[in-house]
Design a protein around this motif. Structure first.
Motif, mmCIF file in Angstrom:
data_model
loop_
_atom_site.group_PDB
_atom_site.id
_atom_site.type_symbol
_atom_site.label_atom_id
_atom_site.label_comp_id
_atom_site.label_asym_id
_atom_site.label_seq_id
_atom_site.Cartn_x
_atom_site.Cartn_y
_atom_site.Cartn_z
ATOM 1 N N ILE A 261 0.839 -1.205 0.000
ATOM 2 C CA ILE A 261 0.000 0.000 0.000
ATOM 3 C C ILE A 261 0.871 1.250 0.000
ATOM 4 O O ILE A 261 0.585 2.228 -0.706
ATOM 5 C CB ILE A 261 -0.947 -0.029 1.214
ATOM 6 C CG1 ILE A 261 -1.937 -1.203 1.097
ATOM 7 C CG2 ILE A 261 -1.698 1.283 1.347
ATOM 8 C CD1 ILE A 261 -2.795 -1.397 2.330
ATOM 9 N N GLN A 262 1.966 1.226 0.819
ATOM 10 C CA GLN A 262 2.856 2.379 0.861
ATOM 11 C C GLN A 262 3.526 2.612 -0.491
ATOM 12 O O GLN A 262 3.658 3.756 -0.950
ATOM 13 C CB GLN A 262 3.923 2.166 1.948
ATOM 14 C CG GLN A 262 4.881 3.316 2.134
ATOM 15 C CD GLN A 262 4.217 4.537 2.742
ATOM 16 O OE1 GLN A 262 3.092 4.449 3.238
ATOM 17 N NE2 GLN A 262 4.887 5.672 2.699
ATOM 18 N N GLY A 263 3.950 1.515 -1.140
ATOM 19 C CA GLY A 263 4.540 1.653 -2.471
ATOM 20 C C GLY A 263 3.564 2.217 -3.484
ATOM 21 O O GLY A 263 3.931 3.079 -4.301
ATOM 22 N N ASN A 264 2.329 1.740 -3.433
ATOM 23 C CA ASN A 264 1.308 2.283 -4.343
ATOM 24 C C ASN A 264 1.048 3.762 -4.057
ATOM 25 O O ASN A 264 0.844 4.569 -4.981
ATOM 26 C CB ASN A 264 0.012 1.483 -4.201
ATOM 27 C CG ASN A 264 0.151 0.060 -4.698
ATOM 28 O OD1 ASN A 264 1.043 -0.241 -5.516
ATOM 29 N ND2 ASN A 264 -0.698 -0.842 -4.234
ATOM 30 N N ARG A 265 1.086 4.116 -2.766
ATOM 31 C CA ARG A 265 0.867 5.522 -2.418
ATOM 32 C C ARG A 265 1.988 6.405 -2.964
ATOM 33 O O ARG A 265 1.738 7.468 -3.553
ATOM 34 C CB ARG A 265 0.781 5.671 -0.894
ATOM 35 C CG ARG A 265 0.406 7.065 -0.426
ATOM 36 C CD ARG A 265 0.560 7.187 1.076
ATOM 37 N NE ARG A 265 1.954 7.128 1.469
ATOM 38 C CZ ARG A 265 2.779 8.174 1.442
ATOM 39 N NH1 ARG A 265 2.343 9.357 1.038
ATOM 40 N NH2 ARG A 265 4.024 8.053 1.819
ATOM 41 N N LEU B 41 1.629 9.199 -5.731
ATOM 42 C CA LEU B 41 2.023 10.565 -5.402
ATOM 43 C C LEU B 41 3.021 11.107 -6.429
ATOM 44 O O LEU B 41 2.900 12.250 -6.892
ATOM 45 C CB LEU B 41 2.626 10.602 -4.007
ATOM 46 C CG LEU B 41 3.096 11.964 -3.498
ATOM 47 C CD1 LEU B 41 1.928 12.939 -3.443
ATOM 48 C CD2 LEU B 41 3.745 11.827 -2.121
ATOM 49 N N ASN B 42 4.013 10.273 -6.802
ATOM 50 C CA ASN B 42 4.982 10.708 -7.810
ATOM 51 C C ASN B 42 4.305 10.956 -9.158
ATOM 52 O O ASN B 42 4.655 11.900 -9.878
ATOM 53 C CB ASN B 42 6.083 9.660 -7.957
ATOM 54 C CG ASN B 42 6.951 9.566 -6.721
ATOM 55 O OD1 ASN B 42 7.052 10.526 -5.958
ATOM 56 N ND2 ASN B 42 7.571 8.415 -6.504
ATOM 57 N N SER C 70 4.363 14.477 -10.940
ATOM 58 C CA SER C 70 4.929 14.626 -12.289
ATOM 59 C C SER C 70 3.898 15.186 -13.261
ATOM 60 O O SER C 70 4.212 16.058 -14.087
ATOM 61 C CB SER C 70 5.439 13.271 -12.783
ATOM 62 O OG SER C 70 4.374 12.338 -12.891
ATOM 63 N N GLU C 71 2.672 14.702 -13.156
ATOM 64 C CA GLU C 71 1.628 15.237 -14.030
ATOM 65 C C GLU C 71 1.360 16.706 -13.721
ATOM 66 O O GLU C 71 1.167 17.526 -14.636
ATOM 67 C CB GLU C 71 0.356 14.417 -13.869
ATOM 68 C CG GLU C 71 0.471 12.984 -14.408
ATOM 69 C CD GLU C 71 -0.790 12.177 -14.167
ATOM 70 O OE1 GLU C 71 -1.681 12.685 -13.451
ATOM 71 O OE2 GLU C 71 -0.878 11.044 -14.704
ATOM 72 N N ALA C 72 1.376 17.055 -12.412
ATOM 73 C CA ALA C 72 1.167 18.455 -12.054
ATOM 74 C C ALA C 72 2.327 19.317 -12.551
ATOM 75 O O ALA C 72 2.118 20.441 -13.057
ATOM 76 C CB ALA C 72 1.015 18.584 -10.535
ATOM 77 N N TYR C 73 3.587 18.798 -12.398
ATOM 78 C CA TYR C 73 4.742 19.555 -12.871
ATOM 79 C C TYR C 73 4.685 19.743 -14.390
ATOM 80 O O TYR C 73 4.989 20.826 -14.903
ATOM 81 C CB TYR C 73 6.021 18.837 -12.473
ATOM 82 C CG TYR C 73 7.282 19.513 -12.942
ATOM 83 C CD1 TYR C 73 7.767 20.653 -12.301
ATOM 84 C CD2 TYR C 73 7.984 19.023 -14.037
ATOM 85 C CE1 TYR C 73 8.918 21.288 -12.728
ATOM 86 C CE2 TYR C 73 9.139 19.650 -14.482
ATOM 87 C CZ TYR C 73 9.609 20.789 -13.822
ATOM 88 O OH TYR C 73 10.744 21.405 -14.260
ATOM 89 N N ARG C 74 4.294 18.705 -15.092
ATOM 90 C CA ARG C 74 4.172 18.816 -16.540
ATOM 91 C C ARG C 74 3.117 19.852 -16.918
ATOM 92 O O ARG C 74 3.318 20.690 -17.811
ATOM 93 C CB ARG C 74 3.806 17.458 -17.136
ATOM 94 C CG ARG C 74 3.728 17.461 -18.662
ATOM 95 C CD ARG C 74 3.287 16.107 -19.159
ATOM 96 N NE ARG C 74 1.918 15.808 -18.727
ATOM 97 C CZ ARG C 74 1.307 14.648 -18.973
ATOM 98 N NH1 ARG C 74 1.944 13.696 -19.626
ATOM 99 N NH2 ARG C 74 0.077 14.454 -18.541
ATOM 100 N N ALA C 75 1.971 19.785 -16.192
ATOM 101 C CA ALA C 75 0.915 20.772 -16.486
ATOM 102 C C ALA C 75 1.389 22.198 -16.193
ATOM 103 O O ALA C 75 1.118 23.132 -16.961
ATOM 104 C CB ALA C 75 -0.335 20.437 -15.666
#
Length: 362
Positions: A235-239, A243-244, A248-253
Motif C-alpha cells: 500500500i505504501q509503495g502504491n501511495r 504521489l509521484n 509529475s503530471e502536475a509539474y508537466r501541467a
C-alpha cells in the motif's frame, strides 16, 4: 404362684424375642440374602415386604438394589502419541445377581475396589490405543463455525478447521464400557454407563505443552504480522507511486502552462517592440539596462570590447580615475576598453555616472 408368673413372663419375653428375630422386612430399594452360619440359604429375596427366617440361626444380609455410583480417582496414562494425560472417569452400576455378588464381594466397598481395578485397567488400555485428539473430540464429521471475516486465502490455509478424527470420545467410552462390562458381570454386577469426567495434561508435562501451544500461536501471529507488513509495504509503495505520478503530471501541467504563458508574453513583447524602429531601439535600451543591473555591483570590473553591445551605452561616461578611450581612437579591429570606477575631479570618492545612467535615474 409367683414362680409360675415369673416362668410365664420369661416364656412370653422369649417368645417375643424369638418372634422379632424370626420376622424381618425387605425395603423397596433392597435385596436380601439369608445366611445360616455364614453360608447363603435359599434364593435371594428381591421382593419387598415382611419375611420370616429361623430365629437366632439365620441372618439377613441386605444388598442395595438401586443404581450405584463409581467415581474413580484421576490417574495418569500415556496416549498413542506419547502424551501423558490425567483421566478422571465415573460410572454407574447396579447389582443384578445378589447371590453371586455376596459370594464374590460381600459388600459395596469391595465392589468399589474391584471396579477401580477393572475400569482403571480398561481405560488405560483404551487411551494407549488412541491419540489425544480422539479422546478429546466427541463426534466425527462435525463442521465448525468459522469466522465470516476470514479471506479466501485464509480459508485455503484451513484456519479454524478441525483436525479429522476416526472414532471420537463417544466410541472410546463405548469400547471401555464393553470391555469392562464383561469383566464385572461375573461379580453379579451390571455396568450401566461410563463417562470421561475430565481429561487434562499431566502436571509434569503441562508447562511444556503450554509452551508449545504458545509457540504455535506465536508462529501464527508472526505469519499474520508478516502478511500485514507486506500488505502495508504494498500500500505504501502504491501511495508513493501515485504521489509521484500526481506530482509529475502536475509539474508537466505547470510547465506547459508556464511555457504557453512565456510564449504568449514573448509574442506580446515582440508585437509591441516590433512596431517601428523607435520601439526596437527602446527594447534594446531596456534590456541592456536590465542586464547592467544583473551584472554590475559595487565592486564589479568589466572588460569589454569597444564594439560590444553592452558598451554602447557606457561610452558617454566621463571620469579621471579610469578614463575611457574614445572609440574613434580605437582601431576598427576592436580594441579593448577597461572600465573601472569613474571618479569626478571634485570628489574622487564619488563614482561617475554615465549619461545613460543619469537619464535612467531621472
Amino acid at each position: 404362684m409367683k414362680t409360675l408368673a415369673l416362668i410365664a413372663s420369661g416364656i412370653a419375653v422369649a417368645g417375643v424375642v424369638a418372634a422379632s428375630s424370626a420376622v424381618y422386612t425387605v425395603g423397596e430399594v433392597e435385596q436380601a440374602i439369608i445366611t445360616q452360619f455364614g453360608k447363603p440359604v435359599g434364593a435371594p429375596i428381591t421382593e419387598a415386604g415382611l419375611k420370616l427366617k429361623l430365629p437366632f440361626v439365620q441372618e439377613v444380609n441386605r444388598i442395595d438394589s438401586r443404581v450405584l455410583e463409581w467415581d474413580g480417582s484421576p490417574s495418569d496414562m500415556p496416549t498413542m502419541d506419547k502424551l501423558y494425560i490425567s483421566v478422571d472417569l465415573f460410572a454407574r452400576w447396579k447389582i443384578t445377581d445378589p447371590l453371586q455378588y455376596f459370594l464374590r464381594l460381600r459388600d459395596e466397598r469391595s465392589a468399589q475396589s474391584r471396579l477401580d481395578d477393572i475400569l482403571g485397567s480398561e481405560t488405560r488400555n483404551a487411551v494407549a490405543k488412541h491419540e489425544l485428539i480422539e479422546i478429546v473430540r466427541t463426534t466425527r464429521g462435525r463442521t465448525p463455525l468459522r469466522d465470516t471475516l476470514l479471506t479466501d486465502q485464509e480459508l485455503a490455509q484451513d484456519i479454524g478447521a478441525l483436525v479429522p478424527i476416526t472414532k471420537g470420545r463417544a466410541l472410546v467410552e463405548r469400547q471401555i464400557f464393553e470391555a469392562a462390562a464383561e469383566k464385572v458381570r461375573v461379580f453379579g454386577i451390571e455396568l450401566l454407563d461410563i463417562r470421561f469426567k475430565r481429561i487434562n495434561y499431566n502436571e509434569s508435562v503441562r508447562p511444556k505443552i503450554y509452551d508449545r501451544m504458545i509457540s504455535e500461536r506465536r508462529q501464527i501471529a508472526e505469519r499474520f504480522l508478516s502478511e500485514g507488513n507486506g500488505e502495508a509495504a504494498r500500500i505504501q509503495g502504491n501511495r508513493v507511486r501515485d504521489l509521484n505520478k500526481i506530482q509529475s503530471e502536475a509539474y508537466r501541467a505547470v510547465e506547459e502552462i508556464r511555457g504557453a504563458a512565456d510564449a504568449a508574453a514573448a509574442a506580446i513583447y515582440a508585437g509591441a517592440y516590433n512596431v517601428d524602429a523607435v520601439s526596437v531601439e527602446f527594447y534594446d535600451f531596456t534590456r541592456t539596462m536590465q542586464a547592467y543591473g544583473d551584472m554590475i555591483s559595487d565592486d564589479t570590473t568589466l572588460v569589454l570590447t569597444t564594439d560590444s553591445d553592452l558598451f554602447q551605452f557606457l561610452r558617454g561616461m566621463q571620469g579621471e580615475a579610469d578614463p575611457l578611450r574614445d572609440p574613434d581612437s580605437v582601431p576598427s579591429d576592436g580594441g579593448v576598453a577597461s572600465i573601472g570606477r569613474a571618479r569626478p575631479a571634485q570628489d574622487p570618492a564619488t563614482p561617475i555616472m554615465t549619461q545613460t545612467e543619469a537619464e535612467a535615474d531621472r
